[in-house]
Design a protein around this motif. Sequence first.
Motif, PDB file in Angstrom:
ATOM      1  N   TRP A  50      23.007  -2.874   9.610  1.00  0.00           N
ATOM      2  CA  TRP A  50      22.043  -2.605   9.352  1.00  0.00           C
ATOM      3  C   TRP A  50      20.366  -1.500   8.805  1.00  0.00           C
ATOM      4  CZ3 TRP A  50      19.127   1.987  10.811  1.00  0.00           C
ATOM      5  CH2 TRP A  50      19.835   2.689  10.345  1.00  0.00           C
ATOM      6  N   CYS A  51      21.121  -1.468   8.305  1.00  0.00           N
ATOM      7  CA  CYS A  51      19.864  -0.149   6.894  1.00  0.00           C
ATOM      8  C   CYS A  51      19.985  -1.782   6.342  1.00  0.00           C
ATOM      9  CB  CYS A  51      20.025   0.472   6.544  1.00  0.00           C
ATOM     10  SG  CYS A  51      19.452   2.182   6.204  1.00  0.00           S
ATOM     11  N   GLY A  52      20.732  -2.340   6.283  1.00  0.00           N
ATOM     12  CA  GLY A  52      19.900  -3.105   5.302  1.00  0.00           C
ATOM     13  C   GLY A  52      19.238  -4.598   5.204  1.00  0.00           C
ATOM     14  N   TRP A  53      19.556  -4.955   6.370  1.00  0.00           N
ATOM     15  CA  TRP A  53      18.274  -5.422   7.179  1.00  0.00           C
ATOM     16  C   TRP A  53      17.384  -5.192   7.068  1.00  0.00           C
ATOM     17  CZ3 TRP A  53      19.502 -10.740   7.440  1.00  0.00           C
ATOM     18  CH2 TRP A  53      21.013 -11.198   6.591  1.00  0.00           C
ATOM     19  N   TRP A  54      16.715  -3.956   7.730  1.00  0.00           N
ATOM     20  CA  TRP A  54      15.859  -3.389   8.444  1.00  0.00           C
ATOM     21  C   TRP A  54      14.917  -3.601   6.738  1.00  0.00           C
ATOM     22  CZ3 TRP A  54      14.210   1.822   9.025  1.00  0.00           C
ATOM     23  CH2 TRP A  54      12.951   2.104   9.960  1.00  0.00           C
ATOM     24  N   ALA A  55      15.786  -3.072   5.991  1.00  0.00           N
ATOM     25  CA  ALA A  55      15.076  -3.021   4.382  1.00  0.00           C
ATOM     26  C   ALA A  55      14.572  -3.973   4.044  1.00  0.00           C
ATOM     27  CB  ALA A  55      15.733  -2.768   3.178  1.00  0.00           C
ATOM     28  N   VAL A  56      15.276  -5.487   3.915  1.00  0.00           N
ATOM     29  CA  VAL A  56      15.156  -6.875   4.058  1.00  0.00           C
ATOM     30  C   VAL A  56      14.212  -7.297   4.801  1.00  0.00           C
ATOM     31  CG1 VAL A  56      16.394  -7.467   2.131  1.00  0.00           C
ATOM     32  CG2 VAL A  56      16.349  -8.230   4.967  1.00  0.00           C
ATOM     33  N   ILE A  57      13.741  -7.198   6.062  1.00  0.00           N
ATOM     34  CA  ILE A  57      13.295  -7.924   7.072  1.00  0.00           C
ATOM     35  C   ILE A  57      12.173  -7.159   6.664  1.00  0.00           C
ATOM     36  CG2 ILE A  57      12.710  -7.524   9.701  1.00  0.00           C
ATOM     37  CD1 ILE A  57      15.372  -7.588   9.840  1.00  0.00           C
ATOM     38  N   GLN A  83       4.721   4.087   3.645  1.00  0.00           N
ATOM     39  CA  GLN A  83       4.685   5.183   4.062  1.00  0.00           C
ATOM     40  C   GLN A  83       6.254   5.836   5.250  1.00  0.00           C
ATOM     41  OE1 GLN A  83       2.154   7.504   3.172  1.00  0.00           O
ATOM     42  NE2 GLN A  83       1.287   6.378   2.006  1.00  0.00           N
ATOM     43  N   TYR A  84       6.604   5.148   5.968  1.00  0.00           N
ATOM     44  CA  TYR A  84       7.992   4.948   6.819  1.00  0.00           C
ATOM     45  C   TYR A  84       8.720   4.380   6.374  1.00  0.00           C
ATOM     46  CZ  TYR A  84       3.646   7.768   8.882  1.00  0.00           C
ATOM     47  OH  TYR A  84       3.160   9.174   9.120  1.00  0.00           O
ATOM     48  N   GLY A  85       8.272   3.017   6.713  1.00  0.00           N
ATOM     49  CA  GLY A  85      10.011   1.756   6.470  1.00  0.00           C
ATOM     50  C   GLY A  85      10.263   2.775   5.341  1.00  0.00           C
ATOM     51  N   LEU A  86       9.902   2.330   3.940  1.00  0.00           N
ATOM     52  CA  LEU A  86      10.895   2.385   3.189  1.00  0.00           C
ATOM     53  C   LEU A  86      11.190   3.943   2.650  1.00  0.00           C
ATOM     54  CD1 LEU A  86       8.375  -0.204   0.848  1.00  0.00           C
ATOM     55  CD2 LEU A  86      10.760  -0.025   1.749  1.00  0.00           C
ATOM     56  N   ILE A  87      10.500   5.123   2.934  1.00  0.00           N
ATOM     57  CA  ILE A  87      10.897   5.902   2.623  1.00  0.00           C
ATOM     58  C   ILE A  87      12.171   6.096   3.903  1.00  0.00           C
ATOM     59  CG2 ILE A  87      10.370   8.737   3.052  1.00  0.00           C
ATOM     60  CD1 ILE A  87       7.203   8.403   1.838  1.00  0.00           C
ATOM     61  N   LEU A  88      11.886   5.759   4.795  1.00  0.00           N
ATOM     62  CA  LEU A  88      13.501   6.188   6.002  1.00  0.00           C
ATOM     63  C   LEU A  88      14.556   5.416   5.300  1.00  0.00           C
ATOM     64  CD1 LEU A  88      11.962   5.268   9.613  1.00  0.00           C
ATOM     65  CD2 LEU A  88      13.102   7.441   8.786  1.00  0.00           C
ATOM     66  N   VAL A  89      14.383   4.250   4.718  1.00  0.00           N
ATOM     67  CA  VAL A  89      14.800   3.745   4.438  1.00  0.00           C
ATOM     68  C   VAL A  89      16.193   4.030   2.716  1.00  0.00           C
ATOM     69  CG1 VAL A  89      15.893   1.235   2.568  1.00  0.00           C
ATOM     70  CG2 VAL A  89      14.124   0.753   4.811  1.00  0.00           C
ATOM     71  N   GLY A  90      15.298   4.530   2.194  1.00  0.00           N
ATOM     72  CA  GLY A  90      15.693   5.635   1.124  1.00  0.00           C
ATOM     73  C   GLY A  90      16.080   6.834   1.010  1.00  0.00           C
ATOM     74  N   LEU A 108      13.923  -3.237  14.107  1.00  0.00           N
ATOM     75  CA  LEU A 108      14.839  -2.490  14.022  1.00  0.00           C
ATOM     76  C   LEU A 108      15.493  -2.712  14.628  1.00  0.00           C
ATOM     77  CD1 LEU A 108      16.234  -0.100  13.069  1.00  0.00           C
ATOM     78  CD2 LEU A 108      15.503   1.444  15.105  1.00  0.00           C
ATOM     79  N   ILE A 109      14.741  -3.696  16.033  1.00  0.00           N
ATOM     80  CA  ILE A 109      15.725  -3.881  16.517  1.00  0.00           C
ATOM     81  C   ILE A 109      16.065  -5.488  15.858  1.00  0.00           C
ATOM     82  CG2 ILE A 109      15.965  -5.592  18.997  1.00  0.00           C
ATOM     83  CD1 ILE A 109      14.000  -2.868  19.845  1.00  0.00           C
ATOM     84  N   ALA A 110      15.746  -6.533  15.298  1.00  0.00           N
ATOM     85  CA  ALA A 110      16.034  -6.902  14.876  1.00  0.00           C
ATOM     86  C   ALA A 110      16.894  -7.406  14.014  1.00  0.00           C
ATOM     87  CB  ALA A 110      14.934  -8.191  14.435  1.00  0.00           C
ATOM     88  N   ALA A 111      17.176  -5.956  13.152  1.00  0.00           N
ATOM     89  CA  ALA A 111      18.344  -5.429  12.006  1.00  0.00           C
ATOM     90  C   ALA A 111      20.040  -5.550  12.831  1.00  0.00           C
ATOM     91  CB  ALA A 111      17.556  -4.878  11.060  1.00  0.00           C
TER      92      ALA A 111
END
Length: 508
Positions: A94-101, A400-407, A487-490
């Motif tokens: 899911w984390c990979g999907w979240w990043a690309v979404i 500020q949030y999405g990408l830092i979280l994925v990181g 996130l749900i979509a991911a």
Amino acid sequence: MKQPQLSEAHHPRPQWKSRMGFILAALGSAVGLGNIWRFSYLCYKNGGGAFLVPYLIALFVVGIPLMILELGIGHRMRGSAPMTFAKVNRNWEWCGWWAVICAMFGIMLYYSTVISWCFNYVFFSFDLRWGIDANHFFFQEFLKISSGPGEIGDIISPIVLGLIGVWAFSWLIVFFGVQKGVERANKIFMPLLLVLTIVLVVLSVRLEGAMEGIKVYLTPNFDLLTKKQVWIDAFSQIFFTLSLSFGIMITYASYLPRKVNIVKDAYIISLGNCLFSFISGFAVFGTLGYMSHATGKPVSEVVSQAIGLAFVTYPQAISLMPKMFCNFFGVLFFGSLVVAGLSSAVSLIEAFSSAVIDKFHYPRKVVVSVVCIAGFFGSIIFTSQSGLFWIDIVDHFINQYGLILVGIFQCILLGWIFKLSKLREHINHAGGIVLRRWWEVCIKFVTPIVLILLFINNLQKELSSPYEGYPWEAIILIGRDWLIVALIAALFVAMRPWKRELVDQSEH
Ligand code: PHE
């Protein structure tokens, strides 16, 4: 090292034609709109030459280690972000999907709109359409800006037209695949961008008063280094400028041949990108110096922030230049923004499309076409009269949030769940510069700790007052609801079965 998987034997993974092609494509993704105006502004605001200290520290502490990580894991797993994460551990797909979404349906939708503005400004440069009041022209006549994010207003047709161009062009490139599309386009884009930038820098620094501007750009003010915000700006900028955490570098590395020099390439891409920012700063500040000279105002008064700098200050400066020369200068500046933006846009579409192709094995041409059509319609909201507000809000929250979280997740998953020493072995086995233990220490401790501190700090600031004074409804819609829907979509896509069985290479 394990031999190619069964599924790969039937569907060979696309591959870059040359190492140069790969480096140019990765640089094409990294060098974008952010390099040209964002870096210069941050540098000026945060102590001029002294800002290079936190910037370089951020580059070496977070940027380069993460770049090596993403290139290394993409190369090892030979897959897009979701496939790579799933091969490491099924529960993390899911984390990979979240990043690309986030990349595709967050960043790309507004990024394409800003490229469309630049595209329009290339044409406006021919007759200096902005006239004597570039500020009024940009906000009132071009964007026809509404009173706030809640008042959507009408769709602005020139922006939609530019948008059609941006999506059609990106579609064409990604449609033709890795070698014939992305690699070939970047082999044209990158040298072109380099030439445009060099001409721009040479012209700018020769303008009268340019040196004054450059002095302001680079005069170090070390006192500012004690300020927390300066360090936060440096770390956030490194993240965004290197296109990290979007799944892009993972995808691009998955198209590499077996024998490569990952560490060296990571250095070339990261340092090349930052050098580009530094050099284009001379063009920006040279021009500001000229403007201050021509208007008699100090440089500190003519400088303005990101969007204002590109679409208000720059046009003002262009209008002040000698006739004949000014139109050329405008076309050059906005043309280079379009080229830099397009090569980054292509990487965003490729990262998402590649993920869908890996998972469902639909034909590339169909996936890319559907993605681009959906993306175009999605971007339309940003072409409305309230577009600028939404661009600002989405940009803020995703970065500020999405990408830092994925990181952070990326460091936890690969640093702690996956055996990092094995990845280091793999990278060293692939050839080139030997990667030492310091890298593992960075990925396991330093990088995640820095990112977590950054995240906590951002959150504290966020909750204390609404971002830029926007209504809470708009902030909640993007900052909470949109990220949760993504996130749900991911999670939903991650739960779908893989068309072909994954071969988990992590044990080998
Ligand atoms: N690196 C790009 C820039 O500096 C931004 C970007 C990030 C573009 C991720 C594509 C993907 O502008």
